[in-house]
Design a protein around this motif. Sequence first.
Motif, PDB file in Angstrom:
ATOM      1  N   GLN A   1       3.448   2.862   8.212  1.00 13.95           N
ATOM      2  CA  GLN A   1       2.054   2.849   7.799  1.00 13.95           C
ATOM      3  C   GLN A   1       1.129   2.933   9.014  1.00 13.95           C
ATOM      4  O   GLN A   1       1.304   2.222   9.994  1.00 13.95           O
ATOM      5  CB  GLN A   1       1.774   1.567   7.002  1.00 13.95           C
ATOM      6  CG  GLN A   1       0.390   1.493   6.403  1.00 13.95           C
ATOM      7  CD  GLN A   1       0.265   0.347   5.414  1.00 13.95           C
ATOM      8  OE1 GLN A   1       1.190   0.082   4.632  1.00 13.95           O
ATOM      9  NE2 GLN A   1      -0.861  -0.346   5.437  1.00 13.95           N
TER      10      GLN A   1
ATOM     11  N   THR B   1       0.799  -1.225   0.000  1.00 15.62           N
ATOM     12  CA  THR B   1       0.000   0.000   0.000  1.00 15.62           C
ATOM     13  C   THR B   1       0.830   1.271   0.000  1.00 15.62           C
ATOM     14  O   THR B   1       0.312   2.339  -0.312  1.00 15.62           O
ATOM     15  CB  THR B   1      -0.949   0.025   1.211  1.00 15.62           C
ATOM     16  OG1 THR B   1      -0.170   0.001   2.412  1.00 15.62           O
ATOM     17  CG2 THR B   1      -1.880  -1.180   1.194  1.00 15.62           C
ATOM     18  N   THR B   2       2.087   1.186   0.402  1.00 12.45           N
ATOM     19  CA  THR B   2       2.934   2.372   0.433  1.00 12.45           C
ATOM     20  C   THR B   2       4.389   1.961   0.441  1.00 12.45           C
ATOM     21  O   THR B   2       4.749   0.905   0.962  1.00 12.45           O
ATOM     22  CB  THR B   2       2.651   3.229   1.682  1.00 12.45           C
ATOM     23  OG1 THR B   2       3.602   4.308   1.738  1.00 12.45           O
ATOM     24  CG2 THR B   2       2.768   2.426   2.955  1.00 12.45           C
ATOM     25  N   SER B   3       5.234   2.842  -0.114  1.00  9.49           N
ATOM     26  CA  SER B   3       6.675   2.576  -0.072  1.00  9.49           C
ATOM     27  C   SER B   3       7.244   2.834   1.314  1.00  9.49           C
ATOM     28  O   SER B   3       8.359   2.433   1.613  1.00  9.49           O
ATOM     29  CB  SER B   3       7.398   3.456  -1.101  1.00  9.49           C
ATOM     30  OG  SER B   3       7.181   4.834  -0.815  1.00  9.49           O
TER      31      SER B   3
ATOM     32  N   CYS C   1       6.307   1.516   4.159  1.00  4.88           N
ATOM     33  CA  CYS C   1       5.501   0.509   4.848  1.00  4.88           C
ATOM     34  C   CYS C   1       5.761   0.479   6.347  1.00  4.88           C
ATOM     35  O   CYS C   1       4.855   0.215   7.139  1.00  4.88           O
ATOM     36  CB  CYS C   1       5.742  -0.866   4.241  1.00  4.88           C
ATOM     37  SG  CYS C   1       7.471  -1.418   4.313  1.00  4.88           S
TER      38      CYS C   1
END
Length: 392
Positions: free
Chosen positions: A184, A177-179, A181
């Motif tokens: 998050q 979902t995101t670089s 992580c």
Amino acid sequence: MRIRRELVAAALSLLVVGACSSQSGEEPADFVAAPASSAAPGPGSPSVAPSVSRSVAPSPSKTVKESTLPRPGNPAGRASIPAAARPVNTSRPDRTVGNGTPASCTSAAVVKAVAAGGIITFDCGPAPVTITMTATAKVKNAHTTLVLDGGNKVTLSGGGKRRILYMNTCDEAQGWTTSHCQDQETPRMTIQNMAFTGGNSTGDKTEGGGGGAIFVRGGHLKVINSRFTNNKCDRTGPDLGGAAIRVLDQGGDTPVYIAGSTFTGGTCSNGSALSSIGVSWTVLNSVFSGNSAVGKGANPARSGTPGGGSGGAIYLDGDRFTLTLDGTVIENNKAVEGGGAIFFVSNDRTGTLIIRNSKLRKNPSAGFETTGLPGIFYLGSGNPKISGSKLA
């Protein structure tokens, strides 16, 4: 992250007294999804509601006679509970495991419900049940919320063979979902009114290993009114731990909250209840008893040893982090090396240890501990802040 050898040598000369497995998936079985209109408002509701299925999967739960499980935590604890550590309202769940019978509460149903996310409750009949997991339940990283509420009647068991619950925002297999992580903010996982027993992550060295019952990296975790008994992770290794819970990273560097919970009978190389690297914890009105750090050689491992053996109950390593204990009892834990109760090492000496209104007693450190702090090995910012507490 390991303690530099020269720091340990210096610390010991001044302070010493005396000298968890990625499982294969399983065929999804069934849980009952609540109607969309009854989903709890706010974060956590999945974008697509799962369908209702009626088949019964194998591995049914086992019932016991009592109407509820023994109360966890320290009933004499008087620590106030902040809003961030309070239970989630589960009166309107997104989904329910089981349809009113023990046979309907299966490992496959739990795995499927956890993968679907949201607020999850159990309907396994009037008596407590133990659900033996045949696969690890894994949290999908796209979910904002996962809540497991056993109503003080549900025990999840690893059967002595596997980790029970896994959340890792840096595991692309659970959704990327995101670089960033490791920072998050979601999923926000709450475990409340549950019991975990027989979790075992031995041999699984993913992310460094550990986490016999629960492994977490990223997102947020809080544990409320829950019990952890007889969980395990690898018996050797200088920096792995967490027979019950292992945490790496929390969104926004907020603490993991443990409230009103009990940890007994854990066995691991280090930290046989809780373990983390660079993560803060706030532990309130809880009990740690009979946990053992069984590794040998400390950290970094002495020559000719596999390393480990520190933090009978709690093992914390890293740089800036805080451990706060309030209204908590830590007793009859032990460590082959340092810190029969707590091993706390802040490598850059920015970490802080706070102990309020707690009792730490009978936690032998067979190797080393900090002078004046029975059962504790501590390297951090100044001295621990201790008030209203007894250490013996």
